[in-house]
Enzyme design. Structure first.
Site, PDB file in Angstrom:
ATOM      1  N   HIS A 163      38.951  36.046 122.512  1.00  0.00           N
ATOM      2  CA  HIS A 163      39.460  34.711 122.139  1.00  0.00           C
ATOM      3  C   HIS A 163      40.606  34.307 123.044  1.00  0.00           C
ATOM      4  CE1 HIS A 163      42.009  37.484 119.832  1.00  0.00           C
ATOM      5  NE2 HIS A 163      42.904  36.528 119.748  1.00  0.00           N
ATOM      6  N   HIS A 184      45.297  49.254 118.450  1.00  0.00           N
ATOM      7  CA  HIS A 184      46.496  48.459 118.106  1.00  0.00           C
ATOM      8  C   HIS A 184      47.308  49.052 116.977  1.00  0.00           C
ATOM      9  CE1 HIS A 184      45.359  44.265 119.739  1.00  0.00           C
ATOM     10  NE2 HIS A 184      44.854  45.221 120.460  1.00  0.00           N
ATOM     11  N   HIS A 191      43.853  33.723 122.760  1.00  0.00           N
ATOM     12  CA  HIS A 191      45.254  34.119 122.684  1.00  0.00           C
ATOM     13  C   HIS A 191      45.643  34.915 123.925  1.00  0.00           C
ATOM     14  CE1 HIS A 191      45.757  33.622 118.057  1.00  0.00           C
ATOM     15  NE2 HIS A 191      46.154  32.559 118.718  1.00  0.00           N
ATOM     16  N   LYS A 223      -5.005  68.156 117.442  1.00  0.00           N
ATOM     17  CA  LYS A 223      -6.267  68.517 116.778  1.00  0.00           C
ATOM     18  C   LYS A 223      -6.153  69.882 116.126  1.00  0.00           C
ATOM     19  CE  LYS A 223      -9.736  65.800 119.187  1.00  0.00           C
ATOM     20  NZ  LYS A 223     -10.646  65.787 120.347  1.00  0.00           N
ATOM     21  N   GLU A 234      40.292  45.924 115.630  1.00  0.00           N
ATOM     22  CA  GLU A 234      41.748  45.800 115.703  1.00  0.00           C
ATOM     23  C   GLU A 234      42.322  46.340 114.404  1.00  0.00           C
ATOM     24  OE1 GLU A 234      44.143  42.684 114.907  1.00  0.00           O
ATOM     25  OE2 GLU A 234      42.832  41.582 113.575  1.00  0.00           O
ATOM     26  N   HIS A 281      39.603  33.874 112.758  1.00  0.00           N
ATOM     27  CA  HIS A 281      40.855  34.032 113.497  1.00  0.00           C
ATOM     28  C   HIS A 281      41.340  32.725 114.146  1.00  0.00           C
ATOM     29  CE1 HIS A 281      44.126  36.113 115.295  1.00  0.00           C
ATOM     30  NE2 HIS A 281      43.714  35.863 116.522  1.00  0.00           N
TER      31      HIS A 281
END
Lengths: 847, 372
Positions: free
Chosen positions: A315, A661, A317, A709, A450, A404
């Site tokens: 994203h 994180h 950010h 077989k 995260e 988000h």
């Protein structure tokens, strides 16, 4: 009777595939032991060889004919050891140690018979097979054993910090699927990946799902040989170079940077031989080198493009995309960069804003330029939600909605049957302008999530809004002015809707304004990306223009000086320039007024300064601005908390979870929780630490019709609910696996079958001559074993099927005869039965 | 969503502060550790339950509730897993130890909060010999240098066990089989008990069993199940006991004379409690004459006992917290039931309340009388 279907020794614990390699041999072979049926309770028969699962090591082992003599056991004295019976000669059971070096190793002088049959050189992965626990007995091996199995083994990759593999040039790519990842042999920069002509290696930990190669009717497909293999290669195998570059079935993850709220997200993932970089964030708290991730981890001198197949941005950010122009234009990366359409639209605006602050305000040199941002964005490939994007022939990615912020996405990265999901930042609870993150039950091998808020239980959105309204209301009530600096897109809309509704309900009269630039930009983006917002916004947008509010009006610069309360939304969000800063300067001196910062601010901006409590600001022209107005921070950022993470793990059903994180020490409980609730492994690597996950790719194995077989003739057909196991020898030919009968395998390999015979002495009280004893034995067995072919040979010996019985005089006791019983291991059960029968003695002969 | 929006607007007037959280499972436990931390624990019988040590949002811990304290989330400081439901949890003061009780009621579990990680580990158990089906032992802690655990299912089984040596320090020694509903330690040697029948008593552990007690529940009540709490600052001098019946009857007794209730009122509850085990009555530590009750529906009611006069009257709450009714985040149709509540030890008008929908609210109510 016995002997129709044999549980091969070693099958007691389920089938095993044991792999061994030896360099210098050309035909790679894997020996498979797969139990056709569960081992019978044979231990009840006294003296059954191989009871206790003891003789298990025979299959898949290498034998060397090198030495005579079998040392006597300490056990049952009645057993015989002797050198007799058919066969070209005595053999010593010997296990070939897996070669580590360049040639076959001389086998260690294993004592035959009683020793555990796993060589220590198999390493810690090897398990003893049970001889150690078996009752002492003597087993005689006869005939020439086949030469050691030849297998190309997967090697365990040397673990080094810099383990990134250069992408092979297309011409060097192997033809086969890449469930094995690339290997580097001498160093990351000079990785010798996939030399042409190298055989594809077998894999440890692989589940061989048998595919009958089109030969088999559909109902037979539930016949499965499921093998587990050991990693018997050593860590140095690749480095010492036995030619083949092997690829491990594993996924490796190395976070390059991640901190708390405004960290730099950057995670390297190696999957199925593909290297992917997830996010390319910057750290807002630093002005030096630490601002960007350490890309030299990937390569010191080489071109990043050679080492990465693609870059994915989750994203817009800056802590997820802020380092992108630096990475692509200054360090140098020309490969594809994937992001969603809204991210593609908004990301350059944010990057430019950031650049202006860094260069124009703080005067930083050696920073990326506007042109670099543009050039970088040219490398971007925009993706739609749920669109499967083929990065190359093997690597595909797919975006899922993450909530988000507008355009935030989770990505699934898939190579063959292996996949990883990277969540980026996500939000599991819908809000006024965005929906909740969602992913289907894609069962990835690994979910990278995260965990910034993993140890928090978040206050509800409504309470945050309530506080916001309360603050605004209180200020307006006492006649103050409220400034809300916002970015054009995102929370601004949400807050406008909120205030509009509130004004309506409480019947407030104070004017609300928004700065003009906001309308056009916001409407533009919302038209573009309306599908990314939630139902409510979509409805609002269809019914009327987003900013045609009853109470909210366009702002004019002159309004700022109007007396009385008012609320103003103005850009930019960090108070670093433009209208929001102008208004702030006008209003800052009055303690009745309030500024509400709804998001984070980059260091160096006015927004950041006032949020860190600074009350005196040095403005342009050495002018000092005293801030008397109230400063509030309202975080509306939407991250998943502990419950959200659990929800997402529940949705995706991954095999493993990796948390980035967070602080490992603070997350032990969360780790336990995830592991307990979902029965998956959970990892928390630090920056620069690599997590390696072995994977279990499916490897198709063809079964020969003859084998099928034969197995069909032996009993019930398997069904989906009642799978059966079958015996066979797994051979690798022309880079494919085949399960064939052992006879065929021998034929294909040009080997002679070797025979294993067990021998046993049975003492009988009988003073008659040997021939008479033999005759008595013959007639006894003939009467007992009516279904078997019992023969009395001219040399005086008796045979029952393959079992040979000879009578001999006892060297010391003339009243005792010794019966020498010998049988092949195929007739092991019958042989055991016979010995136990003979030990009971012969019926009294009519004299 | 409309009533919820209305209520939220209304809440601006009703609350100084209001925070709503969504726990991963509902709790019947809100046990303070200091004035910044609280323990919660799940009580479901069919799964592993979590015991969590949460720290209050930073902005609730600071004296001046002003801006620039964006931290408004609970933090999970420690967590552990319990194999059985946790009905009660007590923190042993000045230690890192916890004692939990639940079903099956044949033992109490002792836990330790790890110092160097975020884990709460089970360390030992305290055997409770009698096994009584659906009953579980009530617990209270005598905190001293050698902490003692007061526990019992019935009056006859009341005992104090030394936490470390597990030696029995005190037993009631009576054959009275009245079932207990709450236990409360008052000082180093005395404790109060309340039986489900409404029988109340104060016991000195230095003496033989001779409690000062009321043998019959409040006059005028229709029976049912009772619970009680002793408050230091009730009406008039000296400690008072507030005793709450499942029909909403509330009695106030002076500890010095338990045989004659001071007042007895009917609280403003529409129905008897659907789950009498969840009845709670608590005295406000920071406000004179205030108590809160819950366990009847999705609300918590705050009463001022000063306004009560004599016997048999109706009492109107000073404040009713309806947040759990309006803010059910999980979209469940039926309103949740408040499972427990507690007062903030320092902030006079701040309460924490939990409900069966796993919601946890922290609210600082406004005394509207003052503003009138």
């Amino acid at each position: 009777m016995q002997g129709t279907a044999k549980a091969l020794p070693g099958a007691a614990h389920g089938p095993k595939v044991r792999a061994r390699r030896e360099s210098g041999l050309s035909i790679p072979t894997l020996w498979v032991t797969a139990a056709w049926r569960p081992r019978k309770e044979r231990g009840s028969q006294p003296g059954t060889p191989g009871s206790e699962g003891g003789s298990g090591a025979l299959s898949g082992k290498s034998f060397n004919s090198s030495r005579k003599g079998v040392p006597g056991g300490t056990g049952l004295g009645s057993r015989t050891q002797g050198g007799w019976g058919p066969g070209p000669g005595r053999v010593l059971l010997q296990v070939q140690a897996p070669g580590r070096g360049r040639g076959p190793r001389a086998g260690p002088a294993w004592e035959p018979g009683l020793r555990p049959l796993h060589p220590p050189a198999l390493g810690s992965h090897a398990r003893p097979l049970g001889y150690a626990q078996a009752p002492p007995r003597q087993i005689r091996l006869r005939s020439v054993p086949p030469p050691p199995a030849r297998v190309y083994l997967p090697c365990r990759r040397r673990r080094s910090r810099r383990c990134w593999t250069r992408r092979p040039a297309p011409s060097h790519r192997p033809a086969a699927r890449d469930w094995l990842s690339a290997v580097q042999s001498e160093g990351p920069e000079r990785g010798r990946a996939f030399p042409a002509g190298a055989p594809e290696a077998g894999a440890p930990g692989c589940a061989c799902a048998v595919r009958a190669a089109g030969l088999v009717p559909a109902e037979l497909r539930s016949w499965a040989v499921v093998g587990q293999a050991w990693s018997v290669g050593s860590g140095s195998a690749a480095a010492t170079g036995w030619g083949a570059a092997c690829r491990m079935p594993e996924i490796r993850v190395t976070p390059l940077g991640a901190g708390q709220d405004v960290g730099r997200s950057c995670i390297l993932v190696s999957i199925g031989g593909k290297n992917v970089m997830l996010d390319c964030g910057m750290h807002m708290g630093f002005n030096d080198d630490r601002r960007f991730p350490d890309f030299s981890y990937i390569t010191r001198n080489g071109r990043l493009t050679d080492f990465l197949d693609c870059v994915i941005i989750s994203h817009f950010h800056l802590d997820h995309c802020g380092a992108l122009p630096y990475f692509s234009e200054m360090v140098g990366y020309d490969g594809p960069i994937y992001m969603t359409h809204p991210t593609q639209a908004i990301c350059p605006i944010l990057l430019e804003d950031y650049r202006k602050i860094a260069v124009d305000k703080k005067g930083e040199a050696n920073f990326f330029t506007s042109q670099m941002i543009k050039d970088c964005m040219k490398k971007v490939v925009a993706v739609h939600l749920h669109q499967t994007v083929q990065v190359d022939d093997e690597l595909e990615i797919k975006a899922y909605y993450a909530g988000h912020v507008l355009g935030a996405a989770m990505f699934q990265i898939k190579v063959g049957s292996e996949s990883v999901v990277y969540t980026g930042d996500y939000n599991m609870t819908p809000d006024r302008h965005l929906g909740a993150a969602w992913i289907d039950k894609c069962r990835p091998n690994l979910l990278i999530t995260e965990s910034t808020y993993a140890t928090t239980i978040r206050d509800s959105k409504r309470c945050r809004e309530r506080d916001f309204l309360k603050k605004v209301h209180e200020t307006v009530e006492r006649g103050g002015k409220v400034l809300i600096p916002v970015f054009a897109l995102g929370r601004a809309q949400e807050l406008c809707i909120l205030l509009e509704t509130f004004w309506e309900r409480v019947n407030l009269k104070a004017p609300i304004y928004f700065s003009t630039g906001l309308t056009e930009k916001a409407n533009h983006y919302y038209k573009l990306f309306i599908t990314w917002t939630n139902q409510k916004i979509r409805k609002t947008f269809v019914q009327r223009n987003m900013f045609e509010f009853k109470h909210i009006k366009a702002f004019d610069r002159a309004f700022a000086d109007n007396p009385g309360p008012m609320v103003v939304f103005a850009t930019p969000g960090m108070l670093h320039a433009g209208q929001s800063l102008q208004i702030f300067r006008k209003w800052a001196g009055n303690e009745k007024n309030m500024v509400i910062m709804p998001g984070y601010c980059v260091q160096g901006t006015v927004g950041h300064k006032i949020l860190s409590g600074q009350r005196k600001l040095e403005m342009e022209g050495r002018q000092v601005l005293e801030v008397k107005m109230q400063v509030e921070y309202m975080s509306f950022s939407a991250h998943a908390d502990a419950k959200g993470i659990m929800q997402l793990v529940g949705q995706a059903e991954p095999e493993s979870v990796l948390l980035v994180h967070g602080e490992a020490k603070k997350m032990e409980f969360l780790k336990q929780k995830i592991e307990q609730e979902f029965r998956v492994n959970c990892y928390m690597p630090a920056n620069g630490e690599t997590v390696t996950l072995p994977t279990s790719p499916s490897i198709p194995v063809g079964i020969s019709l003859g084998l099928l077989k034969r197995e069909m003739a032996q009993g019930l057909l398997p069904s989906a609910k009642k799978p059966r196991l079958l015996h066979g020898t797994l051979i690798m030919k022309d880079s494919s696996f085949q399960l064939v009968s052992s006879e065929q395998a021998l034929k294909e390999l040009g080997l002679a079958e070797h025979q294993l015979r067990f021998t046993c002495r049975v003492h009988l009280h009988d003073s008659r001559k040997e021939q008479e004893t033999a005759a008595r034995v013959y007639s006894h067995l003939k009467s007992v074993l009516k279904d078997h072919c019992v023969q009395h040979l001219p040399d005086g010996s008796v045979t029952v099927e393959s079992i040979l019985i000879q009578a001999a005089a006892h060297s010391e006791d003339p009243g005792t005869k010794v019966l020498l019983v010998s049988w092949t291991y195929q007739d092991e059960e019958l042989g055991s039965y016979l010995t136990s029968l003979l030990k009971k003695g012969l019926p009294q002969a009519p004299s | 969503m409309e009533p919820a929006e209305d209520w939220l607007v209304e809440s601006l007037r009703l609350y100084q502060d209001f925070h709503a959280f969504d726990l991963s499972e509902a709790t019947r436990v809100l046990e303070w550790i200091g004035d910044k931390g609280v323990f919660v624990a799940g009580y479901e019988s069919r799964k592993k339950n979590e015991i969590l040590h949460l720290t209050l949002p930073f902005r609730l811990s600071v004296k001046e509730n002003q801006g620039l304290f964006p931290e408004r989330d609970f933090k999970v400081r420690h967590g552990g897993f319990s194999d059985r439901p946790v009905f009660d949890l007590k923190h042993v003061p000045d230690t890192r130890l916890l004692v939990t009780s639940g079903l099956p009621g044949c033992y109490l579990q002792v836990w330790q909060v790890a110092e160097d990680s975020d884990v709460i580990q089970a360390v030992s158990t305290i055997a409770v010999h009698e096994k009584e089906g659906h009953l579980w032992p009530r617990v209270a802690i005598f905190s001293s240098v050698a902490p003692g655990i007061l526990h019992g299912v019935r009056l006859s089984s009341l005992k104090v066990v030394d936490l470390e040596s597990q030696k029995t320090m005190y037993t009631s020694g009576v054959s009275d089989s009245d079932e207990l509903s709450s236990l409360q330690v008052l000082d180093a040697h005395t404790f109060a008990f309340c039986c489900t029948s409404g029988r109340l008593g104060l016991v000195d552990t230095r003496q033989k069993w001779a409690p000062s007690e009321n043998l019959s529940p409040c006059p005028g009540s229709g029976g049912g199940r009772w619970c009680a709490e002793v408050g230091g600052r009730g009406r008039g001098p000296g400690p008072h006991i507030a005793s709450l019946g499942s029909d909403g009857h509330l009695c106030l007794l002076d500890c010095r004379d338990l045989s004659h209730p001071e007042s007895s009122v009917q609280c403003a509850v529409s129905t008897p409690s659907p789950a009498p085990e969840l009845l709670r009555v608590t005295w406000a530590p920071g406000l004179d004459n205030c108590l809160a009750i819950s366990g009847f529906d999705g609300t918590v009611q705050v009463y001022d006992v000063m306004s009560w006069d004599g016997m048999g009257g109706q009492a109107e709450p000073l404040f009713t917290h309806r947040g759990h009714v309006f803010l059910d985040g999980n979209g469940i149709d039926t309103a949740p039931l408040v499972t427990t509540h507690t007062w903030h030890p320092q902030k006079p008008r701040t309460l924490l309340s939990a409900a069966s929908d796993a919601s946890l609210h922290v609210w600082d109510w406004v005394d509207l009388r003052a503003s009138c």
